[in-house]
Motif scaffolding. Sequence first.
Motif, PDB file in Angstrom:
ATOM      1  N   MET A 176      22.276  44.671  44.941  1.00  0.00           N
ATOM      2  CA  MET A 176      23.930  44.687  45.306  1.00  0.00           C
ATOM      3  C   MET A 176      23.885  43.049  45.953  1.00  0.00           C
ATOM      4  SD  MET A 176      25.428  47.401  44.973  1.00  0.00           S
ATOM      5  CE  MET A 176      27.011  46.991  46.051  1.00  0.00           C
ATOM      6  N   PRO A 177      25.273  42.666  45.538  1.00  0.00           N
ATOM      7  CA  PRO A 177      25.720  41.390  45.967  1.00  0.00           C
ATOM      8  C   PRO A 177      25.687  41.139  47.837  1.00  0.00           C
ATOM      9  CG  PRO A 177      27.527  42.081  44.987  1.00  0.00           C
ATOM     10  CD  PRO A 177      26.364  43.032  44.857  1.00  0.00           C
ATOM     11  N   ARG A 178      25.552  40.308  48.279  1.00  0.00           N
ATOM     12  CA  ARG A 178      25.794  40.366  49.668  1.00  0.00           C
ATOM     13  C   ARG A 178      27.163  40.345  50.201  1.00  0.00           C
ATOM     14  NH1 ARG A 178      20.686  35.863  50.584  1.00  0.00           N
ATOM     15  NH2 ARG A 178      18.997  37.584  50.967  1.00  0.00           N
ATOM     16  N   ILE A 179      27.897  39.768  49.176  1.00  0.00           N
ATOM     17  CA  ILE A 179      29.279  39.836  49.532  1.00  0.00           C
ATOM     18  C   ILE A 179      30.046  40.427  48.374  1.00  0.00           C
ATOM     19  CG2 ILE A 179      31.694  38.701  49.728  1.00  0.00           C
ATOM     20  CD1 ILE A 179      30.254  36.451  51.535  1.00  0.00           C
ATOM     21  N   ALA A 180      30.427  41.647  48.588  1.00  0.00           N
ATOM     22  CA  ALA A 180      31.264  42.520  47.305  1.00  0.00           C
ATOM     23  C   ALA A 180      32.294  41.696  46.828  1.00  0.00           C
ATOM     24  CB  ALA A 180      31.667  44.095  47.785  1.00  0.00           C
ATOM     25  N   PRO A 181      32.386  41.475  45.396  1.00  0.00           N
ATOM     26  CA  PRO A 181      33.534  40.810  44.927  1.00  0.00           C
ATOM     27  C   PRO A 181      34.898  41.697  45.068  1.00  0.00           C
ATOM     28  CG  PRO A 181      31.620  40.937  43.305  1.00  0.00           C
ATOM     29  CD  PRO A 181      31.144  41.778  44.590  1.00  0.00           C
ATOM     30  N   ALA A 182      35.970  40.836  45.338  1.00  0.00           N
ATOM     31  CA  ALA A 182      37.112  41.268  45.401  1.00  0.00           C
ATOM     32  C   ALA A 182      37.572  42.231  44.123  1.00  0.00           C
ATOM     33  CB  ALA A 182      38.389  40.365  45.341  1.00  0.00           C
ATOM     34  N   GLU A 183      38.409  43.389  44.416  1.00  0.00           N
ATOM     35  CA  GLU A 183      38.998  44.179  43.253  1.00  0.00           C
ATOM     36  C   GLU A 183      40.560  43.831  43.128  1.00  0.00           C
ATOM     37  OE1 GLU A 183      36.956  45.846  41.188  1.00  0.00           O
ATOM     38  OE2 GLU A 183      34.885  45.437  42.277  1.00  0.00           O
ATOM     39  N   PRO A 184      40.806  44.606  42.013  1.00  0.00           N
ATOM     40  CA  PRO A 184      42.339  44.276  41.813  1.00  0.00           C
ATOM     41  C   PRO A 184      43.124  45.329  42.758  1.00  0.00           C
ATOM     42  CG  PRO A 184      41.408  44.674  39.808  1.00  0.00           C
ATOM     43  CD  PRO A 184      40.159  44.581  40.864  1.00  0.00           C
ATOM     44  N   PRO A 185      44.210  45.026  43.186  1.00  0.00           N
ATOM     45  CA  PRO A 185      45.051  43.933  42.947  1.00  0.00           C
ATOM     46  C   PRO A 185      44.731  42.844  43.791  1.00  0.00           C
ATOM     47  CG  PRO A 185      46.367  45.685  44.469  1.00  0.00           C
ATOM     48  CD  PRO A 185      44.997  46.102  44.075  1.00  0.00           C
ATOM     49  N   TYR A 186      44.855  41.781  43.098  1.00  0.00           N
ATOM     50  CA  TYR A 186      44.498  40.338  43.716  1.00  0.00           C
ATOM     51  C   TYR A 186      45.822  39.784  44.462  1.00  0.00           C
ATOM     52  CZ  TYR A 186      40.555  40.993  40.651  1.00  0.00           C
ATOM     53  OH  TYR A 186      39.447  41.323  39.907  1.00  0.00           O
ATOM     54  N   GLU A 187      45.340  38.883  45.322  1.00  0.00           N
ATOM     55  CA  GLU A 187      46.687  38.096  45.810  1.00  0.00           C
ATOM     56  C   GLU A 187      47.206  37.404  44.542  1.00  0.00           C
ATOM     57  OE1 GLU A 187      45.742  35.384  49.182  1.00  0.00           O
ATOM     58  OE2 GLU A 187      44.404  37.064  50.205  1.00  0.00           O
ATOM     59  N   PRO A 188      48.620  37.010  44.641  1.00  0.00           N
ATOM     60  CA  PRO A 188      49.111  36.514  43.658  1.00  0.00           C
ATOM     61  C   PRO A 188      48.662  35.304  43.171  1.00  0.00           C
ATOM     62  CG  PRO A 188      50.840  37.341  45.002  1.00  0.00           C
ATOM     63  CD  PRO A 188      49.644  37.690  45.788  1.00  0.00           C
ATOM     64  N   GLN A 189      48.281  34.357  43.988  1.00  0.00           N
ATOM     65  CA  GLN A 189      47.722  32.931  43.410  1.00  0.00           C
ATOM     66  C   GLN A 189      46.064  33.237  43.062  1.00  0.00           C
ATOM     67  OE1 GLN A 189      48.402  33.527  46.989  1.00  0.00           O
ATOM     68  NE2 GLN A 189      48.676  31.352  48.064  1.00  0.00           N
ATOM     69  N   ILE A 190      45.502  34.093  43.398  1.00  0.00           N
ATOM     70  CA  ILE A 190      44.386  34.417  42.940  1.00  0.00           C
ATOM     71  C   ILE A 190      44.147  35.022  41.496  1.00  0.00           C
ATOM     72  CG2 ILE A 190      42.060  35.650  43.420  1.00  0.00           C
ATOM     73  CD1 ILE A 190      42.033  34.348  45.600  1.00  0.00           C
ATOM     74  N   ALA A 191      45.304  36.128  41.356  1.00  0.00           N
ATOM     75  CA  ALA A 191      45.604  36.706  40.110  1.00  0.00           C
ATOM     76  C   ALA A 191      45.752  35.738  39.080  1.00  0.00           C
ATOM     77  CB  ALA A 191      46.417  37.874  40.348  1.00  0.00           C
ATOM     78  N   ALA A 192      46.874  34.904  39.348  1.00  0.00           N
ATOM     79  CA  ALA A 192      47.363  33.887  38.606  1.00  0.00           C
ATOM     80  C   ALA A 192      46.147  32.667  38.033  1.00  0.00           C
ATOM     81  CB  ALA A 192      48.382  33.099  39.034  1.00  0.00           C
ATOM     82  N   ALA A 193      45.390  32.425  39.253  1.00  0.00           N
ATOM     83  CA  ALA A 193      44.029  31.576  38.861  1.00  0.00           C
ATOM     84  C   ALA A 193      43.186  32.204  37.929  1.00  0.00           C
ATOM     85  CB  ALA A 193      43.380  31.154  39.951  1.00  0.00           C
ATOM     86  N   LEU A 194      42.984  33.589  38.096  1.00  0.00           N
ATOM     87  CA  LEU A 194      41.738  34.288  37.346  1.00  0.00           C
ATOM     88  C   LEU A 194      42.303  34.409  35.837  1.00  0.00           C
ATOM     89  CD1 LEU A 194      40.835  37.210  39.700  1.00  0.00           C
ATOM     90  CD2 LEU A 194      39.487  35.069  38.933  1.00  0.00           C
ATOM     91  N   GLU A 195      43.765  34.563  35.714  1.00  0.00           N
ATOM     92  CA  GLU A 195      44.115  34.851  34.439  1.00  0.00           C
ATOM     93  C   GLU A 195      44.193  33.610  33.365  1.00  0.00           C
ATOM     94  OE1 GLU A 195      48.357  35.921  32.300  1.00  0.00           O
ATOM     95  OE2 GLU A 195      47.920  37.045  34.019  1.00  0.00           O
ATOM     96  N   ARG A 196      44.480  32.577  34.001  1.00  0.00           N
ATOM     97  CA  ARG A 196      44.331  30.881  33.686  1.00  0.00           C
ATOM     98  C   ARG A 196      42.996  30.513  33.255  1.00  0.00           C
ATOM     99  NH1 ARG A 196      46.041  28.627  37.763  1.00  0.00           N
ATOM    100  NH2 ARG A 196      44.145  27.619  38.324  1.00  0.00           N
ATOM    101  N   ILE A 197      41.951  31.223  33.908  1.00  0.00           N
ATOM    102  CA  ILE A 197      40.635  30.612  33.914  1.00  0.00           C
ATOM    103  C   ILE A 197      39.952  31.227  32.751  1.00  0.00           C
ATOM    104  CG2 ILE A 197      38.380  30.364  35.029  1.00  0.00           C
ATOM    105  CD1 ILE A 197      40.084  29.960  37.623  1.00  0.00           C
ATOM    106  N   MET A 198      39.852  32.863  33.055  1.00  0.00           N
ATOM    107  CA  MET A 198      39.097  33.504  31.984  1.00  0.00           C
ATOM    108  C   MET A 198      39.681  33.784  30.697  1.00  0.00           C
ATOM    109  SD  MET A 198      36.752  34.226  33.814  1.00  0.00           S
ATOM    110  CE  MET A 198      35.760  35.670  32.637  1.00  0.00           C
ATOM    111  N   PRO A 199      38.761  33.860  29.766  1.00  0.00           N
ATOM    112  CA  PRO A 199      39.251  34.240  28.226  1.00  0.00           C
ATOM    113  C   PRO A 199      39.947  35.451  28.086  1.00  0.00           C
ATOM    114  CG  PRO A 199      36.871  33.347  28.388  1.00  0.00           C
ATOM    115  CD  PRO A 199      37.487  33.435  29.740  1.00  0.00           C
ATOM    116  N   PRO A 200      41.167  35.588  27.220  1.00  0.00           N
ATOM    117  CA  PRO A 200      41.849  36.872  27.217  1.00  0.00           C
ATOM    118  C   PRO A 200      40.720  37.758  26.806  1.00  0.00           C
ATOM    119  CG  PRO A 200      42.754  35.036  25.772  1.00  0.00           C
ATOM    120  CD  PRO A 200      41.514  34.584  26.238  1.00  0.00           C
TER     121      PRO A 200
END
Length: 180
Positions: free
Chosen positions: A1-25
Amino acid sequence: MPRIAPAEPPYEPQIAAALERIMPPGVPPLGLFRAMAKSPRVFARMFAGALLDKGPLSLPQREIVIDRTTARLGCEYEWGVHVTFFAERAGFTPEQSAATISGASDAPCWTADEQALIALVDDLVDRRSIGDDTWRRLTAHFDEAQILEAIALVGYYHTISFLCRGLKLPLESYAARFPR
């Protein structure tokens, strides 16, 4: 288990936009990115200084520095993600990917300029400095902007490695693993 659990959707709008831009489709956001999303400030700063854009080093040169840095720091998470997404595009053979983990800086699978980059990473990881011989090798192949980029990449991926290892992030299911 990670020491800080990763965020789950829905993400804050700026985070969601960055994740969409960064990750391959079609690829879900990395656990590292989702963990960093727990701190929007750290998330934003991480990508502001990420050196993910096209810089003065070629893709193979950049990936040699990243793969060697993360491997030397024992960060199987980041090494595996990079090998999975970039090794083929960089034209790496399986032998070269394995040589980023444990091969000598002068391994014959690398060209002289690639050997200089590996020596740079090894110097910075082992001694936190650059030896005179390594500097001579670098300046024989790279200009100042390229050398500065390579040093910055080692530093940046040192930080990424600390985040992944410090948080005990589980490996991505699809990512490459260190050869056993």
